[in-house]
Design a protein around this motif. Sequence first.
Motif, PDB file in Angstrom:
ATOM      1  N   VAL A  21       0.906  -1.337   0.016  1.00  0.00           N
ATOM      2  CA  VAL A  21       0.396  -0.084   0.001  1.00  0.00           C
ATOM      3  C   VAL A  21       0.957   0.948   0.610  1.00  0.00           C
ATOM      4  O   VAL A  21       0.884   2.116  -1.133  1.00  0.00           O
ATOM      5  N   ALA A  22       1.975   1.493   1.127  1.00  0.00           N
ATOM      6  CA  ALA A  22       2.818   2.367   0.793  1.00  0.00           C
ATOM      7  C   ALA A  22       3.483   3.104  -0.627  1.00  0.00           C
ATOM      8  O   ALA A  22       4.155   3.744  -0.366  1.00  0.00           O
ATOM      9  N   ARG A  23       3.773   1.468  -1.468  1.00  0.00           N
ATOM     10  CA  ARG A  23       4.532   1.828  -3.002  1.00  0.00           C
ATOM     11  C   ARG A  23       3.508   2.272  -3.470  1.00  0.00           C
ATOM     12  O   ARG A  23       3.677   2.555  -4.621  1.00  0.00           O
ATOM     13  N   ARG A  24       2.450   1.582  -3.736  1.00  0.00           N
ATOM     14  CA  ARG A  24       1.545   1.192  -4.735  1.00  0.00           C
ATOM     15  C   ARG A  24       0.660   2.627  -4.472  1.00  0.00           C
ATOM     16  O   ARG A  24       0.084   2.846  -5.713  1.00  0.00           O
ATOM     17  N   THR A  25       0.171   2.590  -3.495  1.00  0.00           N
ATOM     18  CA  THR A  25      -1.586   3.738  -3.461  1.00  0.00           C
ATOM     19  C   THR A  25      -0.410   4.736  -2.288  1.00  0.00           C
ATOM     20  O   THR A  25      -1.576   5.695  -1.431  1.00  0.00           O
ATOM     21  N   PRO A  26       0.039   5.336  -2.692  1.00  0.00           N
ATOM     22  CA  PRO A  26       1.135   6.238  -1.523  1.00  0.00           C
ATOM     23  C   PRO A  26       0.060   7.524  -1.827  1.00  0.00           C
ATOM     24  O   PRO A  26      -0.530   8.678  -2.768  1.00  0.00           O
ATOM     25  N   ALA A  27      -0.368   8.637  -0.434  1.00  0.00           N
ATOM     26  CA  ALA A  27      -0.415   9.842  -0.647  1.00  0.00           C
ATOM     27  C   ALA A  27       0.574  10.905  -0.519  1.00  0.00           C
ATOM     28  O   ALA A  27       1.224  11.012  -0.358  1.00  0.00           O
ATOM     29  N   ILE A  28      -0.152  11.956  -1.764  1.00  0.00           N
ATOM     30  CA  ILE A  28       1.152  12.444  -1.391  1.00  0.00           C
ATOM     31  C   ILE A  28       1.003  13.743  -0.330  1.00  0.00           C
ATOM     32  O   ILE A  28      -0.378  14.380  -0.210  1.00  0.00           O
ATOM     33  N   LEU A  29       1.841  14.411   0.106  1.00  0.00           N
ATOM     34  CA  LEU A  29       1.972  14.905   1.540  1.00  0.00           C
ATOM     35  C   LEU A  29       2.225  16.115   0.762  1.00  0.00           C
ATOM     36  O   LEU A  29       3.119  16.814   0.660  1.00  0.00           O
ATOM     37  N   ASN A  30       1.340  17.139   1.331  1.00  0.00           N
ATOM     38  CA  ASN A  30       2.498  18.750   1.178  1.00  0.00           C
ATOM     39  C   ASN A  30       3.024  19.026   3.224  1.00  0.00           C
ATOM     40  O   ASN A  30       3.069  18.426   3.911  1.00  0.00           O
ATOM     41  N   ARG A  31       4.091  20.113   3.130  1.00  0.00           N
ATOM     42  CA  ARG A  31       4.773  20.590   4.047  1.00  0.00           C
ATOM     43  C   ARG A  31       3.842  20.767   5.610  1.00  0.00           C
ATOM     44  O   ARG A  31       4.416  20.231   6.579  1.00  0.00           O
ATOM     45  N   ARG A  32       2.560  20.427   5.386  1.00  0.00           N
ATOM     46  CA  ARG A  32       2.013  20.463   6.761  1.00  0.00           C
ATOM     47  C   ARG A  32       1.998  18.885   6.971  1.00  0.00           C
ATOM     48  O   ARG A  32       0.343  18.931   7.806  1.00  0.00           O
ATOM     49  N   GLY A  33       1.483  18.613   6.070  1.00  0.00           N
ATOM     50  CA  GLY A  33       1.328  17.042   6.110  1.00  0.00           C
ATOM     51  C   GLY A  33      -0.372  16.409   6.234  1.00  0.00           C
ATOM     52  O   GLY A  33      -0.687  15.331   6.048  1.00  0.00           O
ATOM     53  N   LEU A  34      -0.594  17.748   5.202  1.00  0.00           N
ATOM     54  CA  LEU A  34      -1.897  17.362   4.746  1.00  0.00           C
ATOM     55  C   LEU A  34      -2.185  17.200   3.220  1.00  0.00           C
ATOM     56  O   LEU A  34      -1.306  17.021   2.571  1.00  0.00           O
ATOM     57  N   THR A  35      -3.179  14.978   3.448  1.00  0.00           N
ATOM     58  CA  THR A  35      -3.064  14.631   1.916  1.00  0.00           C
ATOM     59  C   THR A  35      -3.203  16.127   0.470  1.00  0.00           C
ATOM     60  O   THR A  35      -4.418  16.666   0.875  1.00  0.00           O
ATOM     61  N   THR A  36      -2.711  16.115  -0.384  1.00  0.00           N
ATOM     62  CA  THR A  36      -2.723  16.822  -1.468  1.00  0.00           C
ATOM     63  C   THR A  36      -3.352  16.061  -3.100  1.00  0.00           C
ATOM     64  O   THR A  36      -3.941  16.618  -4.318  1.00  0.00           O
ATOM     65  N   GLY A  37      -3.069  14.901  -2.879  1.00  0.00           N
ATOM     66  CA  GLY A  37      -2.955  13.930  -3.749  1.00  0.00           C
ATOM     67  C   GLY A  37      -2.624  12.828  -4.220  1.00  0.00           C
ATOM     68  O   GLY A  37      -2.360  12.405  -2.550  1.00  0.00           O
ATOM     69  N   PHE A  38      -2.877  12.266  -4.323  1.00  0.00           N
ATOM     70  CA  PHE A  38      -2.653  10.794  -4.774  1.00  0.00           C
ATOM     71  C   PHE A  38      -1.880   9.780  -5.666  1.00  0.00           C
ATOM     72  O   PHE A  38      -1.865  10.171  -7.055  1.00  0.00           O
ATOM     73  N   ILE A  39      -0.721   8.998  -5.737  1.00  0.00           N
ATOM     74  CA  ILE A  39      -0.046   8.458  -6.338  1.00  0.00           C
ATOM     75  C   ILE A  39      -0.832   6.991  -6.620  1.00  0.00           C
ATOM     76  O   ILE A  39      -0.760   6.343  -5.765  1.00  0.00           O
ATOM     77  N   ARG A  40      -1.554   6.981  -8.246  1.00  0.00           N
ATOM     78  CA  ARG A  40      -1.872   5.734  -8.973  1.00  0.00           C
ATOM     79  C   ARG A  40      -1.200   4.649  -9.866  1.00  0.00           C
ATOM     80  O   ARG A  40      -1.019   5.367 -10.896  1.00  0.00           O
ATOM     81  N   PRO A  41      -0.905   3.485  -9.966  1.00  0.00           N
ATOM     82  CA  PRO A  41      -0.610   2.557 -11.109  1.00  0.00           C
ATOM     83  C   PRO A  41      -1.684   2.928 -12.470  1.00  0.00           C
ATOM     84  O   PRO A  41      -2.435   3.696 -12.108  1.00  0.00           O
ATOM     85  N   ALA A  42      -0.941   3.099 -13.401  1.00  0.00           N
ATOM     86  CA  ALA A  42      -1.795   3.152 -14.879  1.00  0.00           C
ATOM     87  C   ALA A  42      -2.882   1.937 -14.748  1.00  0.00           C
ATOM     88  O   ALA A  42      -2.580   0.589 -14.337  1.00  0.00           O
ATOM     89  N   PRO A  43      -3.945   2.357 -15.695  1.00  0.00           N
ATOM     90  CA  PRO A  43      -5.025   1.262 -15.282  1.00  0.00           C
ATOM     91  C   PRO A  43      -4.304  -0.148 -15.880  1.00  0.00           C
ATOM     92  O   PRO A  43      -4.831  -1.170 -15.529  1.00  0.00           O
ATOM     93  N   LEU A  44      -3.763  -0.429 -16.859  1.00  0.00           N
ATOM     94  CA  LEU A  44      -3.381  -1.212 -17.265  1.00  0.00           C
ATOM     95  C   LEU A  44      -2.197  -2.191 -15.747  1.00  0.00           C
ATOM     96  O   LEU A  44      -2.601  -3.084 -16.298  1.00  0.00           O
ATOM     97  N   LEU A  45      -2.324  -1.298 -15.629  1.00  0.00           N
ATOM     98  CA  LEU A  45      -0.928  -2.139 -14.205  1.00  0.00           C
ATOM     99  C   LEU A  45      -2.400  -2.448 -12.927  1.00  0.00           C
ATOM    100  O   LEU A  45      -1.955  -3.496 -12.113  1.00  0.00           O
TER     101      LEU A  45
END
Length: 153
Positions: A128-152
């Motif tokens: 989970v930590a590598r495949r779908t990690p959250a992107i955090l800003n400097r304050r530790g707030l979630t600002t986005g996510f990394i997700r694998p391409a649909p094919l993967l």
Amino acid sequence: PMYGIDGCSAPNHACTVHGLARAMAFFASAQDRSDVRSTAAARLTQAMATFPEFVAGETRTCTDLMRAMDHKVAIKTGAEGVFIAIIPEKRLGVAVKIMDGSQRGRDCAIAALLVRLGVLDPNHPAAVARRTPAILNRRGLTTGFIRPAPLLA
């Protein structure tokens, strides 16, 4: 011959991603052969999978994912967005190259491929930590996510 020196100061010869995957497949199927080179390849693969902390060190993607796969798969990061996997039970070698050299893209892609190949539990915290990690800003707030391409995915 074309080669470059990596971060470990080792010479690395140029090859295609396909060629790198084929080389890893040699390691993945080494236990099926009895020649000296194959015996050494099988021992090296088993040593990597058994002692992942000596491959990359603690808290590294390689180490965490090899432990998550119960030491059955050997994996290793490479420079500039490269990641390989050696999967002996499937006699399969995998190679990933992220064109922009990004670590987070590389980690997401290899984790997604290992899940898709059935050797990594998608719910394991390391996956989970590598495949779908959250992107955090400097304050530790979630600002986005990394997700694998649909094919993967």
